[in-house]
Design an enzyme around this catalytic site. Structure first.
Site, PDB file in Angstrom:
ATOM      1  CB  THR A   1      -1.591  -5.841 -15.519  1.00  0.00           C
ATOM      2  OG1 THR A   1      -1.982  -5.738 -14.148  1.00  0.00           O
ATOM      3  CG2 THR A   1      -2.816  -5.781 -16.408  1.00  0.00           C
TER       4      THR A   1
ATOM      5  CE1 TYR B   1       3.630  -4.610  -8.118  1.00  0.00           C
ATOM      6  CE2 TYR B   1       4.794  -5.100 -10.162  1.00  0.00           C
ATOM      7  CZ  TYR B   1       3.668  -5.194  -9.384  1.00  0.00           C
ATOM      8  OH  TYR B   1       2.565  -5.860  -9.857  1.00  0.00           O
TER       9      TYR B   1
ATOM     10  CE  LYS C   1       1.790  -1.601  -9.581  1.00  0.00           C
ATOM     11  NZ  LYS C   1       1.263  -2.809  -8.911  1.00  0.00           N
TER      12      LYS C   1
ATOM     13  CG  ASP D   1      -7.005  -2.748  -8.867  1.00  0.00           C
ATOM     14  OD1 ASP D   1      -5.882  -2.631  -8.364  1.00  0.00           O
ATOM     15  OD2 ASP D   1      -7.194  -2.827 -10.091  1.00  0.00           O
ATOM     16  CD  GLU D   2      -8.911  -6.942  -5.251  1.00  0.00           C
ATOM     17  OE1 GLU D   2      -8.466  -8.100  -5.187  1.00  0.00           O
ATOM     18  OE2 GLU D   2      -8.494  -6.096  -6.079  1.00  0.00           O
TER      19      GLU D   2
ATOM     20  CB  SER E   1      -5.421  -5.146 -13.381  1.00  0.00           C
ATOM     21  OG  SER E   1      -4.186  -5.686 -13.004  1.00  0.00           O
TER      22      SER E   1
END
Length: 302
Positions: free
Chosen positions: A46, A135, A165, A192-193, A209
């Site tokens: 991001t 990550y 992550k 996120d979604e 983000s």
């Protein structure tokens, strides 16, 4: 250390001339804390880390370290195509952050899981007192290994391994990692979604983000799930997906997401190539669409 709640993957603020705008960091920090964001993941995807110089990455983490507090985590992503540079970035920030993280090398990619663990071990060893988070973002790094197998191998090679992550839509592997050794490692979900899909597996920490933009919405999803209102949780998660789709459909999410911060009162400035910077007219159009769909009601407020 057990990192919990929403962690915002931060944008790198720039001035109109393209140079760093570190003076924005205190305002950015206040904005996130006001919306109950628990910390930041700096210099990640991001933040366009691949478009920053090494000196710029050092300067931006120095700015965030100055606003770090006991109740606000600062994680620094140190990944690079050069192992030597990554180790230098760790050494620089070792006394400034709460944790470090790296993705896999992403040009000459790692051929085996063993070589990935060796790579991470060298980086983690540069700051043995700090938790190290791998990550996992195979869509960008090309390193698509089982994270359960990563944990099994890494736990003996990386003494300061804190967790992962986990930025892949694979709740099965995520669940295995969460349950490994009775939850020994801090597995931070990074899609996120799809946050809702992580809740049945007792997720407690997330990095993303859109936690910059929609923190109230995500806390609403979590609260609705806890109360057993799965219909509301699903409706809110759909709004998250709509937000991502709307911005992503306008030339890519990174540029759109960074530009949209201006609407929320935290102007992070222009984007670096190849990301697109939105004009005020474009932002006004997006805001109107998001208002009509009810999404603006759930945005973070300054």
């Amino acid at each position: 250390m057990n990192i919990k709640n929403l962690i915002a993957a931060t944008y790198t603020p720039l001035k109109d001339d393209g140079s760093l705008n570190v003076d924005l960091v205190p305002r950015y920090n206040e904005f996130l804390k006001k919306n109950k964001v628990a910390g930041v993941f700096v210099n990640g995807s991001t933040g366009d880390f691949v478009s920053l110089t090494v000196d710029e990455r050092k300067e931006i983490i120095e700015a965030w370290s100055k606003v770090k507090s006991d109740d606000f985590f600062v994680i620094n992503h140190v990944g690079h195509t050069s192992l030597k540079v990554s180790k230098d970035l760790v050494t620089h920030c070792a006394d400034k952050v709460d944790a470090i993280s790296t993705l896999a090398p992403y040009y000459f990619t790692v051929p085996t899981l063993e070589s990935l663990v060796e790579y991470c071990a060298e980086i983690a060893a540069c700051a043995p007192h700090l938790p190290f988070y791998y990550y996992h973002i195979p869509v960008l790094s090309g390193a698509d290994f089982s994270m359960l197998e990563f944990l099994k191998l890494a736990e003996t090679k990386i003494p300061n391994l804190g967790g992962i992550k986990f930025t892949k839509n694979d709740v099965i592997d995520y669940r295995y990692c969460k349950n490994y050794k009775n939850g020994k490692y801090n597995i931070l979900y990074g899609v996120d979604e799809m946050l809702l899909s992580s809740l049945p597996y007792e997720a407690t920490g997330w990095v993303g983000s859109t936690y910059n933009h929609l923190a109230p919405l995500y806390y609403g999803i979590i609260e609705a799930f806890k109360l057993g209102d799965h219909t509301l949780a699903s409706q809110l998660q759909t709004k998250s997906a709509q937000f991502v789709d709307e911005l992503n459909g306008r030339g890519g999410f990174n540029g759109a997401g960074k530009s949209f911060m201006k609407v929320l009162g935290v102007d992070c400035g222009p984007c670096r190539y190849p990301h697109k910077t939105f004009s005020d007219e474009e932002l006004s159009e997006v805001k109107k669409i998001l208002t009509n769909s009810g999404i603006m009601d759930y945005t973070s407020k300054l």
